[in-house]
Design a protein around this motif. Structure first.
Motif, PDB file in Angstrom:
ATOM      1  N   VAL A 229      37.640 100.419  36.314  1.00  0.00           N
ATOM      2  CA  VAL A 229      39.068 100.145  36.482  1.00  0.00           C
ATOM      3  C   VAL A 229      39.863 101.082  35.580  1.00  0.00           C
ATOM      4  CG1 VAL A 229      40.869  98.410  36.227  1.00  0.00           C
ATOM      5  CG2 VAL A 229      38.606  97.752  37.077  1.00  0.00           C
ATOM      6  N   GLY A 230      40.845 101.730  36.155  1.00  0.00           N
ATOM      7  CA  GLY A 230      41.680 102.651  35.409  1.00  0.00           C
ATOM      8  C   GLY A 230      42.998 102.027  34.998  1.00  0.00           C
ATOM      9  N   PRO A 231      43.848 102.794  34.320  1.00  0.00           N
ATOM     10  CA  PRO A 231      45.129 102.236  33.862  1.00  0.00           C
ATOM     11  C   PRO A 231      46.048 101.824  35.007  1.00  0.00           C
ATOM     12  CG  PRO A 231      45.042 104.616  33.512  1.00  0.00           C
ATOM     13  CD  PRO A 231      43.669 104.198  33.903  1.00  0.00           C
ATOM     14  N   ARG A 232      45.829 102.377  36.178  1.00  0.00           N
ATOM     15  CA  ARG A 232      46.692 102.038  37.308  1.00  0.00           C
ATOM     16  C   ARG A 232      46.388 100.652  37.857  1.00  0.00           C
ATOM     17  NH1 ARG A 232      47.265 105.601  42.894  1.00  0.00           N
ATOM     18  NH2 ARG A 232      48.827 104.279  43.912  1.00  0.00           N
ATOM     19  N   HIS A 233      45.128 100.212  37.749  1.00  0.00           N
ATOM     20  CA  HIS A 233      44.711  98.964  38.376  1.00  0.00           C
ATOM     21  C   HIS A 233      44.349  97.874  37.387  1.00  0.00           C
ATOM     22  CE1 HIS A 233      43.547 101.917  41.728  1.00  0.00           C
ATOM     23  NE2 HIS A 233      44.540 101.195  42.214  1.00  0.00           N
ATOM     24  N   ALA A 234      44.372  98.135  36.091  1.00  0.00           N
ATOM     25  CA  ALA A 234      43.952  97.114  35.122  1.00  0.00           C
ATOM     26  C   ALA A 234      44.857  95.886  35.183  1.00  0.00           C
ATOM     27  CB  ALA A 234      43.943  97.713  33.712  1.00  0.00           C
ATOM     28  N   VAL A 235      46.160  96.109  35.066  1.00  0.00           N
ATOM     29  CA  VAL A 235      47.100  94.989  35.091  1.00  0.00           C
ATOM     30  C   VAL A 235      47.165  94.375  36.486  1.00  0.00           C
ATOM     31  CG1 VAL A 235      49.494  94.317  34.648  1.00  0.00           C
ATOM     32  CG2 VAL A 235      48.402  96.041  33.220  1.00  0.00           C
ATOM     33  N   PHE A 236      46.963  95.197  37.520  1.00  0.00           N
ATOM     34  CA  PHE A 236      46.971  94.670  38.894  1.00  0.00           C
ATOM     35  C   PHE A 236      45.893  93.625  39.081  1.00  0.00           C
ATOM     36  CE2 PHE A 236      44.925  95.043  43.089  1.00  0.00           C
ATOM     37  CZ  PHE A 236      45.946  94.563  43.891  1.00  0.00           C
ATOM     38  N   PHE A 237      44.683  93.906  38.628  1.00  0.00           N
ATOM     39  CA  PHE A 237      43.594  92.936  38.789  1.00  0.00           C
ATOM     40  C   PHE A 237      43.770  91.747  37.848  1.00  0.00           C
ATOM     41  CE2 PHE A 237      41.347  96.485  40.874  1.00  0.00           C
ATOM     42  CZ  PHE A 237      40.871  95.826  41.989  1.00  0.00           C
ATOM     43  N   MET A 238      44.437  91.931  36.725  1.00  0.00           N
ATOM     44  CA  MET A 238      44.718  90.786  35.860  1.00  0.00           C
ATOM     45  C   MET A 238      45.676  89.819  36.548  1.00  0.00           C
ATOM     46  SD  MET A 238      44.995  92.568  32.093  1.00  0.00           S
ATOM     47  CE  MET A 238      45.057  91.007  31.219  1.00  0.00           C
ATOM     48  N   TYR A 239      46.662  90.342  37.242  1.00  0.00           N
ATOM     49  CA  TYR A 239      47.564  89.478  37.996  1.00  0.00           C
ATOM     50  C   TYR A 239      46.840  88.804  39.169  1.00  0.00           C
ATOM     51  CZ  TYR A 239      52.053  90.322  35.769  1.00  0.00           C
ATOM     52  OH  TYR A 239      53.106  90.334  34.878  1.00  0.00           O
ATOM     53  N   GLN A 240      45.889  89.504  39.769  1.00  0.00           N
ATOM     54  CA  GLN A 240      45.109  88.879  40.831  1.00  0.00           C
ATOM     55  C   GLN A 240      44.286  87.711  40.289  1.00  0.00           C
ATOM     56  OE1 GLN A 240      45.180  89.505  44.138  1.00  0.00           O
ATOM     57  NE2 GLN A 240      46.820  90.982  43.778  1.00  0.00           N
ATOM     58  N   LEU A 241      43.715  87.886  39.099  1.00  0.00           N
ATOM     59  CA  LEU A 241      42.990  86.782  38.468  1.00  0.00           C
ATOM     60  C   LEU A 241      43.909  85.598  38.221  1.00  0.00           C
ATOM     61  CD1 LEU A 241      40.747  88.566  35.803  1.00  0.00           C
ATOM     62  CD2 LEU A 241      40.082  87.713  38.040  1.00  0.00           C
ATOM     63  N   ASP A 242      45.110  85.885  37.739  1.00  0.00           N
ATOM     64  CA  ASP A 242      46.046  84.811  37.441  1.00  0.00           C
ATOM     65  C   ASP A 242      46.458  84.062  38.702  1.00  0.00           C
ATOM     66  OD1 ASP A 242      47.942  83.528  35.441  1.00  0.00           O
ATOM     67  OD2 ASP A 242      49.379  84.306  36.905  1.00  0.00           O
ATOM     68  N   ASP A 243      46.487  84.756  39.827  1.00  0.00           N
ATOM     69  CA  ASP A 243      46.920  84.137  41.076  1.00  0.00           C
ATOM     70  C   ASP A 243      45.785  83.377  41.768  1.00  0.00           C
ATOM     71  OD1 ASP A 243      48.645  83.480  43.124  1.00  0.00           O
ATOM     72  OD2 ASP A 243      48.269  85.310  44.259  1.00  0.00           O
ATOM     73  N   LEU A 244      44.555  83.805  41.567  1.00  0.00           N
ATOM     74  CA  LEU A 244      43.441  83.237  42.317  1.00  0.00           C
ATOM     75  C   LEU A 244      42.674  82.164  41.554  1.00  0.00           C
ATOM     76  CD1 LEU A 244      41.973  86.500  43.884  1.00  0.00           C
ATOM     77  CD2 LEU A 244      43.232  84.720  45.081  1.00  0.00           C
TER      78      LEU A 244
END
Length: 698
Positions: A229-244
């Motif tokens: 995971v790079g800097p572009r997708h790190a926070v994106f997947f963290m938000y996905q975790l928070d939503d799921l």
């Protein structure tokens, strides 16, 4: 291996292309790779088997003599080649690309059609209309979907096909095939394609199939591919975790597992003893009980290893954008995950960054996350408070949220507090009762004294509107106590809580803060007698002033801190002659230790106070311990409740001396602790003498 290299050089942009130079296949330079050629079939077959890990010794690689037919007509190899295709062998090309007629321009045509179909679907969605897919795509769409699932297809084809299929409210057969194969290949597909698919599933209509596919894709990335995971997708997947997922529970389970594995209780086992029942705090016990109930005692119950993504975020902290850094802190606060290495790295970057582009709401959320995680980073909080001073509060709720967060953090920024109070003057009618209570109680903790006349008038008007309609006895006592701390107590407010019926209602309540409310009520009782001018209203009776033994034990200072004070005083002076520990002056007002000192701060025996003809001017000292939770930063002052107690002690003839927790740290030597106590005594005596010479109500 050379065969595989030759195969992977094929590009799906026109299937007629000459091979690059290869020392094992130099004769292929002059022969085009035609879709129905024998050599191309064998190359694709071997490349596919190698990719899937299925290539065995029984699979014969492409022979160096297996390609002839220089005209490219695909008539097959000659008898001299030594390679004969049996009629019983399956057609490899048909297996890989079923029902797809690959012409030289098929891939380019498919990419253009996917672009056009996607554009038309987006236009229909922008018109808020139901997308009729049959009127947009042609009959070749099924062939394009089949090709997108093949090994020779560009990975982004799958995402574009999925965008078109997800425009439908229900799942089609092609949608199920696309999602199922994407989940199976989540570990091998490019990470950007997986992220794009997850984003498309997040914005599409929810169905059980789509939700499960999205959940499985996120799990595969976070659990198995987190290091990519790079800097572009790190926070994106963290938000996905928070939503799921329920990340607060997951974080609690992971912390419990880490404590169990990293700190086993080996000492008690070695001694044959069991751990004491009070070895854990109430918070840890609650977390353990919740995590055990959720996990059922099995480690496999934890669905996601969010610590992988947090560890990756530490590595990427220097590459993340400023807004993404703030989002990491907000998510950590929402998850109650106090990952100190990650938070220290992120706060260090935010301290050096420019926060001028942040809105008031974003700054408020960041401050709230710091208060939840108890992040007492002085450099960052100073920068955050200074930036909040430059942004006007958009609403009363936002302003109350900032003051409440400052109170939880014990951060006393007078400039920010003053600006919020000035902005609240014309917003009192837009505040709810809960917001008003939180504002007044928070200001009582922060003790922004002295208040200006306009600020005092604002709080008085707010309290006069709030108290008549407040039905919760504990909240009502907290508001009046905060007003007493801020020197805004008037006879009407004091009399409103000393009514016998109200006192009985407070005693009969089963609120968890009943003992604290009764303690505040006794403090207000003394403040009404000593600080409210011309007060002739009711006061508490003797029975109401009596403190039960169990409540008295709950309100005393921490035993370890009290023991440290007596230990340090024993190195300073004789305890029997100079110190009287644990003195209760009045109901609701106690002293940790009483001492006697001269105007220069030199201690004297307590018996000197009983000598009226003493040549020295002596002061009766009241040493009060201040724990960490009651110290305001950055100026290291006690909270408002301790300030009110100090004023009441001064009315009783004592000189209050606040001994902070930092003065009695275990890392300090006995000499350092004694010097700290002596310095506090000298400062308190000097302040008392200055107030005697020039009285100041503040």
């Amino acid at each position: 291996m050379s065969t595989f290299r030759a195969a992977v050089r094929l590009r799906p942009t026109g299937w007629t292309r000459a091979f690059r130079s290869n020392r094992d296949h130099d004769h292929l330079l002059h022969y085009p790779a035609v879709s129905n050629g024998q050599g191309f079939q064998l190359l694709v077959k071997n490349a596919t088997l190698i990719k899937n890990g299925m290539c065995t010794s029984s699979v014969r690689p492409c022979s160096s003599q297996g390609v002839s037919d220089s005209s490219g007509s695909g008539s097959g190899p000659s008898s001299a080649s030594g390679t004969v295709t049996s009629d019983s062998e399956p057609n490899v090309f048909d297996e890989l690309f079923p029902s797809v007629n690959l012409s030289p321009r098929f891939v380019k045509d498919a990419e253009y059609r996917l672009y056009e179909w996607g554009r038309q679907v987006k236009e229909e969605q922008n018109r808020s209309q139901v997308v009729d897919l049959s009127a947009i795509v042609s009959q070749n769409f099924s062939s394009v979907v089949d090709f997108s699932l093949s090994v020779a297809s560009p990975p982004h084809f799958r995402h574009r096909c999925l965008l078109i299929l997800l425009s439908q409210p229900d799942d089609l057969e092609a949608t199920e095939r696309l999602l199922s194969q994407t989940v199976r290949e989540a570990v091998t597909l490019p990470l950007k394609v997986v992220a794009d698919v997850v984003l498309a599933l997040s914005s599409a209509a929810s169905t059980p199939l789509r939700d499960k596919a999205r959940r499985d894709l996120v799990q595969a990335v976070v659990n198995k591919r987190w290091y990519e995971v790079g800097p572009r997708h790190a926070v994106f997947f963290m938000y996905q975790l928070d939503d799921l997922f329920d990340m607060r529970r997951v974080s609690s389970q992971l912390r419990l597992r880490h404590k169990t594995t990293a700190f086993p209780n080996t000492r008690n086992k070695a001694q044959g003893q069991s751990a004491p029942p009070d070895a854990k705090s109430a918070e840890e016990s609650a977390e353990e009980g919740q995590a055990s109930a959720a996990a059922g005692g099995e480690e496999e119950a934890i669905p996601i290893l969010s610590m992988n993504l947090e560890a990756r975020a530490i590595t990427l902290a220097d590459q993340l954008k400023v807004k993404d850094l703030s989002r990491v802190v907000v998510l950590m606060g929402k998850w109650r995950s106090r990952n100190e290495p990650l938070l220290n790295a992120v706060l260090h970057r935010l301290t050096q960054a420019d926060l001028s582009e942040f809105s008031f709401a974003q700054l408020s959320n960041l401050l709230f996350a710091c208060s939840v995680l108890r992040l007492h980073n002085s450099a960052f909080l100073s920068k955050l408070s200074a930036q909040l001073c430059e942004c006007p509060a958009p609403s009363a709720a936002a302003a109350c949220s900032v003051v409440t967060s400052l109170s939880h953090l014990r951060w006393r920024d007078l400039q920010l507090i003053g600006q919020i109070l000035n902005d609240m003057a014309d917003k009192l009618d837009h505040m709810t009762a809960r917001e008003a209570i939180n504002l007044v109680v928070s200001l009582g903790n922060l003790y922004p004294a002295p208040l200006s006349d306009s600020q005092a008038r604002t709080l008085t008007d707010l309290s006069s509107k709030l108290l008549p309609g407040e039905s919760n006895p504990s909240d009502r006592v907290s508001v009046v106590h905060s007003l007493a701390v801020l020197r805004l107590l008037n006879p009407e407010l004091a009399a409103s809580i000393f009514d016998p019926d109200f006192v009985q209602q407070l005693k009969g309540s089963e609120d968890f803060s009943q003992s604290a409310s009764l303690q505040k009520l006794r403090s207000v009782n003394m403040a009404a007698k000593l600080e409210v001018k011309d007060y002739s209203g009711p006061l508490l009776s003797d029975s109401d002033l009596t403190i039960p033994e169990e409540q008295n034990q709950q309100t005393t200072t921490d035993g370890s801190l009290n023991a440290a004070l007596l230990n340090a005083l024993g190195k300073y002076a004789d305890l029997m002659t100079y110190v009287r520990p644990g003195v209760e002056v009045a109901a609701g007002l106690s002293i940790d230790a009483v001492m006697c000192a001269t105007c220069d701060g030199e201690v004297r025996p307590l018996s000197a106070l009983d000598t009226p003809d003493s040549a020295e001017s002596l002061h009766r000292l009241a040493l009060v311990l201040v724990p960490f939770s009651a110290v305001l930063s950055p100026d290291h002052l006690p909270v408002g409740g301790h300030q009110l107690s100090a004023r009441l002690l001064a009315h009783q003839g004592y000189v209050p001396v606040h001994i902070l927790y930092s003065d009695l740290r275990q890392s300090q030597t006995a000499v350092e602790q004694v010097n700290n106590i002596r310095r506090r005594i000298v400062e308190a005596v000097a302040t008392a003498m200055q107030k005697q010479q020039s009285p100041d109500p503040s």
